[in-house]
Design a protein around this motif. Sequence first.
Motif, short mmCIF file in Angstrom:
data_model
loop_
_atom_site.label_atom_id
_atom_site.label_comp_id
_atom_site.label_asym_id
_atom_site.label_seq_id
_atom_site.Cartn_x
_atom_site.Cartn_y
_atom_site.Cartn_z
N CYS A 1 0.84 -1.21 0.00
CA CYS A 1 0.00 0.00 0.00
C CYS A 1 0.87 1.25 0.00
N TYR A 2 1.94 1.25 0.78
CA TYR A 2 2.86 2.39 0.82
C TYR A 2 3.63 2.54 -0.49
N ARG A 3 4.02 1.40 -1.04
CA ARG A 3 5.01 1.42 -2.12
C ARG A 3 4.38 1.69 -3.49
N THR A 4 3.39 0.87 -3.84
CA THR A 4 2.84 0.99 -5.20
C THR A 4 1.31 0.94 -5.24
N GLY A 5 0.66 0.74 -4.10
CA GLY A 5 -0.80 0.72 -4.07
C GLY A 5 -1.37 -0.68 -4.03
N LEU A 6 -2.66 -0.74 -3.73
CA LEU A 6 -3.33 -2.03 -3.51
C LEU A 6 -3.95 -2.61 -4.78
N ASN A 7 -3.78 -1.95 -5.90
CA ASN A 7 -4.32 -2.48 -7.17
C ASN A 7 -3.35 -3.53 -7.71
N THR B 1 -3.57 -1.00 4.90
CA THR B 1 -4.59 -0.33 4.10
C THR B 1 -4.90 1.01 4.74
N GLY B 2 -5.38 1.93 3.95
CA GLY B 2 -5.83 3.20 4.49
C GLY B 2 -4.70 4.03 5.09
N LEU C 1 -5.64 7.33 -2.79
CA LEU C 1 -6.67 6.65 -3.58
C LEU C 1 -6.37 5.16 -3.71
N LEU C 2 -5.08 4.83 -3.86
CA LEU C 2 -4.71 3.43 -4.04
C LEU C 2 -4.60 2.67 -2.73
N SER C 3 -4.85 3.35 -1.59
CA SER C 3 -4.84 2.66 -0.30
C SER C 3 -6.22 2.14 0.06
#
Length: 864
Positions: free
Chosen positions: A199-205, A265-266, A275-277
């Motif tokens: 989540c920190y690095r590149t997002g949860l997608n 997350t979040g 947005l990606l978190s």
Amino acid sequence: MTTSQPSIDSLRHLIQTHPLIDNHAHNLLAQEHACNYSKYPFEQITSEAQGPALDNAVKTLPLLRAANQLAELYSCPADWNAIKSAREQWVQRDYGSLIRRCLEGTHSLLLDDLLTDYDIQPYDWHDQFTVSGTKRIVRIETLASKILTAMRDSGDLVNGDASLADYKVQFGLFYESFKKMVTSSVTDPNVVGYKSVICYRTGLNIVEPEEDALFKSFSRTVQQTETPYRVEDKPFNDWLVLRTLDILTLAKSASSISKPLQLHTGLGDSDISLLLSNPAHLQPVISKYPEVDFVLLHSSYPYTREAGYLACVYPNAYLDLGEVFPMVSRDAEESIIRESLEIVPTNRLLWSTDGHFFPETYWLSNKQFRQTLETVLVDYVLQRDYTVSQAMEAAADILFHNSNRLYGLNQTPQYQPSTICALPNSPSSLDTFIRNNPGVKFVWMQWVDYTATIRIRMFPIREFARIVRKERRIGISLSVFWMVQDDSVGASAPPGATTGQFYMEPDLSSLSRNVGVPSQSASVMTFWRSEEGKQLEGCPRTTLQNLVTKFKTEHNIDLTFGFEIEVIFLKPTTDANGKKDYTPAVANHSWSRMTSETQTLLPLLEEIVEALASININLEQFHAESSPSQFEFVLPPASPLAAVDTLLKARHVVTSIANQHGLRATLHPRPIPKAAGSASHAHVSISPSDQEESFLAGVMKHYPAVVAFTLAQDISYDRVKSGIWAGSEWVTWGTQNRETPIRKIGPGHWEIKSLDGLANMYLAMSAFLAAGYLGVSQNMPLTLKDCTVDASTLTPSERTALGITTALPKSITESLAALEKDTEIQGLLGRDFARNYTVVKTAEREKLNAMSEEERRIWLVEQY
């Protein structure tokens, strides 16, 4: 009386005292770095901000609230500089005691221990501050970074002008190492889960990368000039998460080993893409890997509802409620819990602190979470959305049981009320009591020995505060294990019985003003602790609480107790020869009547009721009993330990106020020869009641040994007789039958008839629960049928047809012999304790038998 539903006070008590498993936390700083505020700003305890943005944190509501609470912890002004100064002094004076205070109530820590900072303590160092050993959560990005560093150091990793083909070879070596390390850690009992900070690095997608994109991503990662490597290139990061999930899926299918993956997350640092978190991006991955449990960390704030939806519809998704405490305001914390409960099953919610670096991050998180959870659940109970039992089950699950199951910890929560945040045993709780009771100048620390004698040590309030703060300890000679009422030690005590000591640890949940005595004092019950501060076998309160815990953790059974106090009010008299005696305060008296003579006691009775209410003991009813001057006071139901504590407080109030009126209120089973006697009937309820038959079967099987504790002196067996509504003479049970030792009142609700005021009630109820526990654990069938008559009036064949085969013991000697034979009961209560108890009871019996019958009666009236 009805005891099927515990009170809201029981709910509040559970929330504030239940041990917790912190399912996501981090290492603490070493002492030499604990006050290095230039490198580790203390303001970060309530903020994710960094650099210049952190300067504004002191103006935020979360930090101001934290300052006010920390001022209570440190006993200093709520000024930020004063707080830091007080903290520095404590760290320098005794860093360990600060950590212990801040981790009060924590049963176990699950540490993400792969932080790359060298100023922290290793994960197993934290074991000394919790009941159970610390476990590891492996952070996969840090694991990857360490593998890359090792490859570079060994020459297997080439930077610079390598071709894509070279990077493919290097990637293959990396993959083998990564797969080997993750696979081996799956079988490591100290590793209970994994974590990704993608989540920190590149997002949860997260998506499966194409091969060329993956190799190029790997090449960009290893071309970094600084180490440790920061793994933050999307295809490579996505690949790490997906391959970890593959390994965990294989482990589940191959060996049934299940270890969850935690995902940040979040809420997070400024380097996230907000947005990606959003955990909604994880839906395809959660769906694709049904064999792996996913833990969505940090309440997914501000996307709590999205995470809640996932935890609702996917059986492998859990929502963690951590980090937002204490990062947001009180209202936001309450909103987060309410949003989490909107649709999420309460067995899918986990608690964590995200505590890190500073022990205060743990203290604030736990304190605020307990406060907020109490606010929300009590409100739902008042609105009748939950029953009290449902709310209590939800709270215990969130705090402990869900993490215990999910991470396969197989732990039994150990209640240590002296080590619970905020309520009942923090100094701030004592401060609140002092503010609310300014007249209290002294505190009586109490324990109950095996003869049911209440022993007391008295302290000025200032010294008691030092004990609560653990600045001093109060040692008591171990000789009390074998001591009778006149302070002599039983002849059968082992050699060296006067050597060694235990330590009294106050349980502030039992702290209350003393009423009815000419003293500006309060009293508090204690636990017995070893030299190392651990539980001590034979401590009556610990014995009871541990059995309650076993019922909850092993069988999900909640217990409720309710007690009746029967006392006889006697007038002391002295004849012409100076001989002392006691006679009934009134003579014209009968059951449930208020004769003109009995009415003369109304001022005494009503003063007792009002005094009890002044310390929050609100009677359900009181009435005249059968013996001359005998009355019964029915106490409210409560959780087991609190119920026994309340019983002892209430008895003290009754006897103290009677003394002020020139009377003796006695618990003696038969102080008036040939008159009806006194019991101390107890009500026990189990919830749910679906295992009531097994519970009762265990009680019936082990009842002769149980009686060694419930009928604790020979005079107690004077009431083991037929026709006097005292339980009669046979081991049996009956629905609403007062001539059976166990009267069934309703589903999972019984009254214990063969029990009186000479028993140590903690031990008596422990023995009863131990018998019931054995029945439930062994799924014991109930072979005794419901007895609707006095079994003593039946023929032997009629008793046999009902399964009634065992007579009740007729003396303490017989019941102690039954206890000696009952190795199962001994195993639960403690074998050494059982031997010590027998030594005391034997010495007590010899002492009493040396007296004449009249001397013995007078002596017991004055003792009990």
